[in-house]
Write an enzyme that holds these catalytic residues in place. Sequence first.
Site, short mmCIF file in Angstrom:
data_model
loop_
_atom_site.label_atom_id
_atom_site.label_comp_id
_atom_site.label_asym_id
_atom_site.label_seq_id
_atom_site.Cartn_x
_atom_site.Cartn_y
_atom_site.Cartn_z
N CYS A 113 0.81 -1.23 0.00
CA CYS A 113 0.00 0.00 0.00
C CYS A 113 0.84 1.27 0.00
O CYS A 113 0.31 2.36 -0.18
CB CYS A 113 -0.96 -0.01 1.18
N HIS A 255 -3.13 7.15 3.16
CA HIS A 255 -3.56 5.89 2.54
C HIS A 255 -4.92 5.50 3.12
O HIS A 255 -5.08 5.41 4.34
CB HIS A 255 -2.51 4.81 2.80
N ASN A 285 -10.29 0.27 0.82
CA ASN A 285 -8.83 0.31 0.71
C ASN A 285 -8.42 -0.26 -0.65
O ASN A 285 -8.57 -1.47 -0.89
CB ASN A 285 -8.23 -0.52 1.85
N1 ACO Z 1 -17.66 -7.85 11.05
C1 ACO Z 1 -18.08 -8.10 12.29
N2 ACO Z 1 -17.25 -8.38 13.32
C2 ACO Z 1 -15.95 -8.42 13.07
C3 ACO Z 1 -15.43 -8.16 11.79
C4 ACO Z 1 -16.33 -7.88 10.74
N3 ACO Z 1 -15.95 -7.62 9.48
N4 ACO Z 1 -14.08 -8.26 11.84
C5 ACO Z 1 -13.77 -8.55 13.11
N5 ACO Z 1 -14.90 -8.65 13.87
C6 ACO Z 1 -15.02 -8.93 15.29
C7 ACO Z 1 -13.84 -9.73 15.81
O1 ACO Z 1 -14.04 -11.11 15.65
C8 ACO Z 1 -13.84 -9.30 17.26
O2 ACO Z 1 -14.82 -10.03 17.96
P1 ACO Z 1 -14.56 -10.54 19.47
O3 ACO Z 1 -14.39 -9.27 20.28
O4 ACO Z 1 -15.79 -11.32 19.78
O5 ACO Z 1 -13.31 -11.36 19.42
C9 ACO Z 1 -14.28 -7.85 17.24
O6 ACO Z 1 -14.98 -7.69 15.98
C10 ACO Z 1 -13.12 -6.88 17.26
O7 ACO Z 1 -12.12 -7.35 16.34
P2 ACO Z 1 -10.78 -6.60 16.06
O8 ACO Z 1 -9.97 -7.35 15.06
O9 ACO Z 1 -10.14 -6.24 17.38
O10 ACO Z 1 -11.38 -5.28 15.40
P3 ACO Z 1 -10.64 -3.97 15.02
O11 ACO Z 1 -11.30 -2.84 15.63
O12 ACO Z 1 -9.15 -4.11 15.17
O13 ACO Z 1 -10.98 -3.88 13.47
C11 ACO Z 1 -9.88 -4.12 11.40
C12 ACO Z 1 -10.51 -4.85 12.57
C13 ACO Z 1 -10.95 -3.30 10.72
C14 ACO Z 1 -9.33 -5.16 10.42
C15 ACO Z 1 -8.76 -3.21 11.92
O14 ACO Z 1 -7.90 -3.94 12.75
C16 ACO Z 1 -7.99 -2.54 10.85
O15 ACO Z 1 -8.50 -1.75 10.08
N6 ACO Z 1 -6.67 -2.79 10.81
C17 ACO Z 1 -5.80 -2.15 9.86
C18 ACO Z 1 -6.03 -2.74 8.52
C19 ACO Z 1 -5.28 -2.00 7.46
O16 ACO Z 1 -5.10 -0.83 7.53
N7 ACO Z 1 -4.90 -2.76 6.48
C20 ACO Z 1 -4.34 -2.23 5.34
C21 ACO Z 1 -2.91 -1.99 5.44
S1 ACO Z 1 -2.43 -1.61 3.91
C22 ACO Z 1 -1.75 -2.92 3.06
O17 ACO Z 1 -0.58 -2.93 2.90
C23 ACO Z 1 -2.59 -4.01 2.46
#
Ligand code: ACO
Length: 347
Positions: A113, A255, A285
């Site tokens: 990214c 980004h 994204n």
């Molecule tokens: N829908 C519903 N529930 C979900 C989902 C979903 N899509 N995804 C996760 N959950 C649940 C989890 O299972 C967890 O449940 P639990 O509490 O019962 O265990 C709860 O929601 C919280 O999960 P987390 O993973 O802690 O949620 P978080 O707030 O961290 O959000 C996310 C997850 C959106 C993936 C976040 O971590 C994020 O955006 N991370 C960065 C991602 C990013 O920027 N990636 C791109 C980088 S660029 C590249 O190089 C590709």
Amino acid sequence: MEQTAVITGLGACLPPLVVGNEDLARSGLDTSDEWIVARTGIERRRRVTPGTATSDLGVAAARAALASAAVSEVDLVLLATTTPDRLCPASAPRVATRLGLAGVPAFDLAAVCSGFVYGLVVARALIRAEAYARVLLIGADTYSSIVDPLDRNTAVIFGDGAGAVVLERGPMDAAGAILDADLGSDGGGHDLITLVEGGSRYPARLGGTARQHRYLHMKGTDVFRYAVRQMTASTQAVLARAGWRADSVEAFVGHQANQRILNAVADRVGIAPQSRIGNLREVGNTAAASIPLAMAEAPGVRPGGRTVLTAFGGGVTWGSVGLTWPAAMPVHSEPAPPPDPQDERLP
Ligand code: ACO
């Protein structure tokens, strides 16, 4: 006056298929519109339909950028992507030839990214060294080809698209001039965002790896924390090099990964709310395409206004660029049809 690379053209391409959060929930993914909006800020994303590949998006965005710059020839083509049409060869030579630029040097740049920001820095260096006078830089990705539709950690985040810029040699006071940059990487985080199978460590022909190794795998919470920390530090490094106060920045384009990441970085740096540019809600994204796509859709930024771009991606990699907002009018385009129907089938 000292010369640098100046953005003189800006193009964008989004595939027409819109996939809303409700569509994902209806498709069997254990998620909801409320969760995705609250945790990411994304409402919908675009995806290619079968038969459309990264180069089809890249060619369209590149044609749009060339039209925006009112030029038809360049000296070098760079394609920032981690979803090339094929693992081998690189997609850039094909893109260049489809643009009528056969013979011009062309290569892919893989920094996930951060690829577009890395590409800007490479293009600036080559232009300043007088190796090339006009560079076409494309950021294009088709993450729907590597995301597991059953993995709610990634399926809700990623979309497909392409953006492109034309960079030409010009003075530091031109609108669109690249002024300062900061790049970095940390291979200690190489397994935070990864697609294991198909490389030389685990060749695809051996097969048999777990499902998560055949698709993009992301340790979301770790990526989130690392991205906030590093995009903040990198943005601050560029501001310090440029001698700019954060509240003098007129356009801040991060980004487009997650709205909570973008808010945390902008708040920590002290970017004014009205200067925060983004289209995450509409496109998700789009990896290497995300920054040029957000720039192409930005409403009414003043040409010449102080601008900072910042990115974070797999590797892990990060980078920021300080520039002035380009004067070029963005051009938008539909995906280019593949030139040969045979391309859609296995040879
Ligand atoms: N829908 C519903 N529930 C979900 C989902 C979903 N899509 N995804 C996760 N959950 C649940 C989890 O299972 C967890 O449940 P639990 O509490 O019962 O265990 C709860 O929601 C919280 O999960 P987390 O993973 O802690 O949620 P978080 O707030 O961290 O959000 C996310 C997850 C959106 C993936 C976040 O971590 C994020 O955006 N991370 C960065 C991602 C990013 O920027 N990636 C791109 C980088 S660029 C590249 O190089 C590709």
